[in-house]
Design a protein around this motif. Structure first.
Motif, PDB file in Angstrom:
ATOM      1  N   ALA A  15      39.691 -40.383  68.846  1.00  0.00           N
ATOM      2  CA  ALA A  15      38.736 -41.186  68.078  1.00  0.00           C
ATOM      3  C   ALA A  15      39.100 -41.178  66.601  1.00  0.00           C
ATOM      4  N   ARG A  16      39.511 -40.042  66.075  1.00  0.00           N
ATOM      5  CA  ARG A  16      39.900 -39.989  64.671  1.00  0.00           C
ATOM      6  C   ARG A  16      41.179 -40.798  64.423  1.00  0.00           C
ATOM      7  N   HIS A  48      33.787 -45.356  65.969  1.00  0.00           N
ATOM      8  CA  HIS A  48      34.795 -44.629  66.739  1.00  0.00           C
ATOM      9  C   HIS A  48      34.320 -43.220  67.075  1.00  0.00           C
ATOM     10  N   LEU A  49      33.740 -42.534  66.091  1.00  0.00           N
ATOM     11  CA  LEU A  49      33.361 -41.140  66.302  1.00  0.00           C
ATOM     12  C   LEU A  49      32.215 -40.991  67.292  1.00  0.00           C
ATOM     13  N   THR A  50      31.457 -42.053  67.519  1.00  0.00           N
ATOM     14  CA  THR A  50      30.371 -41.980  68.505  1.00  0.00           C
ATOM     15  C   THR A  50      30.731 -42.669  69.812  1.00  0.00           C
ATOM     16  N   GLY A  51      32.024 -42.958  70.007  1.00  0.00           N
ATOM     17  CA  GLY A  51      32.455 -43.366  71.332  1.00  0.00           C
ATOM     18  C   GLY A  51      32.849 -44.798  71.528  1.00  0.00           C
ATOM     19  N   VAL A  52      32.931 -45.613  70.466  1.00  0.00           N
ATOM     20  CA  VAL A  52      33.350 -47.003  70.621  1.00  0.00           C
ATOM     21  C   VAL A  52      34.876 -47.053  70.533  1.00  0.00           C
ATOM     22  N   ASP A  53      35.512 -47.518  71.591  1.00  0.00           N
ATOM     23  CA  ASP A  53      36.970 -47.539  71.670  1.00  0.00           C
ATOM     24  C   ASP A  53      37.464 -48.973  71.530  1.00  0.00           C
ATOM     25  N   TYR A  54      37.935 -49.335  70.346  1.00  0.00           N
ATOM     26  CA  TYR A  54      38.508 -50.658  70.144  1.00  0.00           C
ATOM     27  C   TYR A  54      39.706 -50.529  69.210  1.00  0.00           C
ATOM     28  N   ARG A  55      40.522 -51.553  69.158  1.00  0.00           N
ATOM     29  CA  ARG A  55      41.709 -51.535  68.324  1.00  0.00           C
ATOM     30  C   ARG A  55      41.829 -52.843  67.554  1.00  0.00           C
ATOM     31  N   ILE A  56      42.418 -52.760  66.381  1.00  0.00           N
ATOM     32  CA  ILE A  56      42.700 -53.940  65.575  1.00  0.00           C
ATOM     33  C   ILE A  56      44.096 -54.409  65.937  1.00  0.00           C
TER      34      ILE A  56
END
Length: 457
Positions: A15-16, A48-56
């Motif tokens: 996440a980080r 991100h730190l609370t669990g949302v997984d996405y990418r630019i």
């Protein structure tokens, strides 16, 4: 931007890494035409730190296609064979919570000190008895430019350090570190995380800035000097992989590099308001007569996160409680459209156009309340302030509710939408009349054809 389903919160290191990559890429994709706000980066980071997984997803703007840029995807990876985190580490409870503007800045006219932080980050030990706490204020800084004292107000620095002492935390500034080229990173104290992506988020102890501005009397310092005294976001779990250490131990090690005598806080020592001591003497760095706001943390539990309870307002008029701006959520349940067939008309669920019941003639009290209470896409800073909900349908006010304390829930399985628990207000109450009056005025002022289904009268 693309999103992928993943249980990312069982791997905070990933996440980080995604946080650094997302901030780094947006800095260079948008900075030339549209300057992103630091609040945007903070929301990305906390997402991100609370669990949302996405990418630019985009190509490096400094490279000519089809050349593949080595810097663009250069986040530091763990060496093969090194164990960093598995499901057995889930005993390390982590939580993160964005603070509201009143909590961050306080209200000095009423003697309420601010925390001076954008968010709080906590890591509990596996036993659940102790925790490491970090109060973090986010800022932007650019390589080759100066960090000015005015951008880090002295009052805010004092609030941040005093609040950290009061709550048993450590105070940090988190810089979204920018550079002119996507190929150029920053020099920090960490010799492991050196890629442009990793060094796009630099964490600096607050006392470093206090020494630079307050003790040395400087009005500005070079951004490079600030970055060189900090570490990267990736360093929160150790600059070098260490097998066998819990997340708690890694976070404690990070903090003690800046504050060697820091001691973890007992979990039972709640993040509570700081009341003035009975002796009227300063205590824990908090001036007598001042009170710090309560700052409980959001706890991420699977697919739901429960934000903190908002303390009730103490302002009361002769006619009863005074409803304030931002406390009313107006929702439009929509117009009823008869189904094409009798079979569909007999099933009210078939009339739903969102995650939650719509309105229809003959709706029961329970169904109306369920339709009003879930699921709405609201900014968290807005949602935590809501105390009343006015349900509107087919041009009429259908019900007014009071939000049950500590009942707001974020549903990650419903795209981050929120829900409340509600109790119906009595129509003869002063509060009901205030909410109704403000809601009617809000509807009357809406532009013809307005399509928003939520508002704040």
């Amino acid at each position: 931007m693309s999103e992928f389903p993943a249980e990312i919160f069982v791997d905070p290191i990933a996440a980080r890494r995604l946080s650094c990559q997302s901030v780094y890429r947006l800095q260079h994709l948008g900075a030339r035409k549209f300057p992103w706000q630091e609040e945007t980066f903070t929301e990305i980071l906390l997402g991100h730190l609370t669990g949302v997984d996405y990418r630019i997803d985009a190509a490096c703007p400094d490279c000519e296609p089809p050349r593949r840029c080595s810097a663009w995807g250069s986040a530091t990876r763990a060496p093969a064979g090194v164990r960093l985190l598995t499901r057995s580490d889930e005993g390390d409870r982590r939580s993160v919570r964005l603070l509201t503007r009143p909590e961050e800045g306080g209200n000095r006219a009423r003697g309420r000190r601010g925390v001076g932080a954008d968010f709080i980050y906590r890591v509990q030990d596996p036993s659940g008895d102790r925790e490491v706490r970090l109060l973090i204020q986010a800022k932007r800084a650019r390589r080759g430019e100066l960090v000015k004292a005015g951008a880090l107000p002295a009052a805010q620095r004092a609030d941040l350090i005093d609040a950290a002492t009061h709550f048993g935390a450590t105070a940090y500034y988190l810089f979204y570190a920018e550079s002119a080229s996507a190929h150029v990173g920053h020099v920090t104290r960490c010799a492991e995380h050196t890629s442009p992506s990793d060094t796009s988020i630099v964490i600096v102890a607050a006392q470093v800035l206090r020494r630079a501005f307050d003790e040395n009397g400087k009005r500005s310092v070079p951004a490079e000097s600030v970055f060189s005294q900090g570490r990267t976001l990736m360093c929160l779990d150790g600059c070098t992989p260490a097998a066998g250490l819990s997340a708690f131990d890694r976070a404690l090690g990070f903090v003690r590099e800046d504050t060697p005598d820091y001691q973890p806080v007992g979990v039972a020592d709640r993040l509570r308001p700081g009341a003035a001591p009975a002796t009227d003497e300063p205590s824990l760095g908090v001036p007598a007569g001042s009170a710090l706001p309560e700052i409980p943390a959001v706890t991420v539990l699977g697919k739901r996160a429960k934000p903190p309870r908002r303390p009730p307002s103490g302002r009361v008029t002769r006619g009863g409680h005074q409803v304030h701006d931002g406390e009313i959520l107006w929702v439009d349940l929509g117009d009823w459209v008869p189904a094409d067939s009798d079979a569909d008309a007999a099933d009210p669920d078939a009339l739903r156009d969102r995650d939650g019941y719509g309105w229809y003639p003959g709706i029961t009290t329970e169904r109306l309340r369920d339709s009003a209470r879930m699921y709405w896409r609201l900014a968290l800073t807005r949602a935590v302030a809501v105390r009343y909900l006015a349900a509107w349908a087919e041009g009429e006010l259908r019900a007014i509710y009071q939000v049950v304390d500590d009942s707001l829930v974020i549903h990650h399985d419903h795209d981050g939408k929120v829900s409340f628990e509600l109790t119906e207000l009595a129509p003869d109450s002063t509060t009901y009349r205030q909410v109704a009056q403000r809601s009617n005025a809000y509807v009357g002022a809406r532009k013809p054809g307005a399509r928003n289904v939520v508002g704040y009268p």
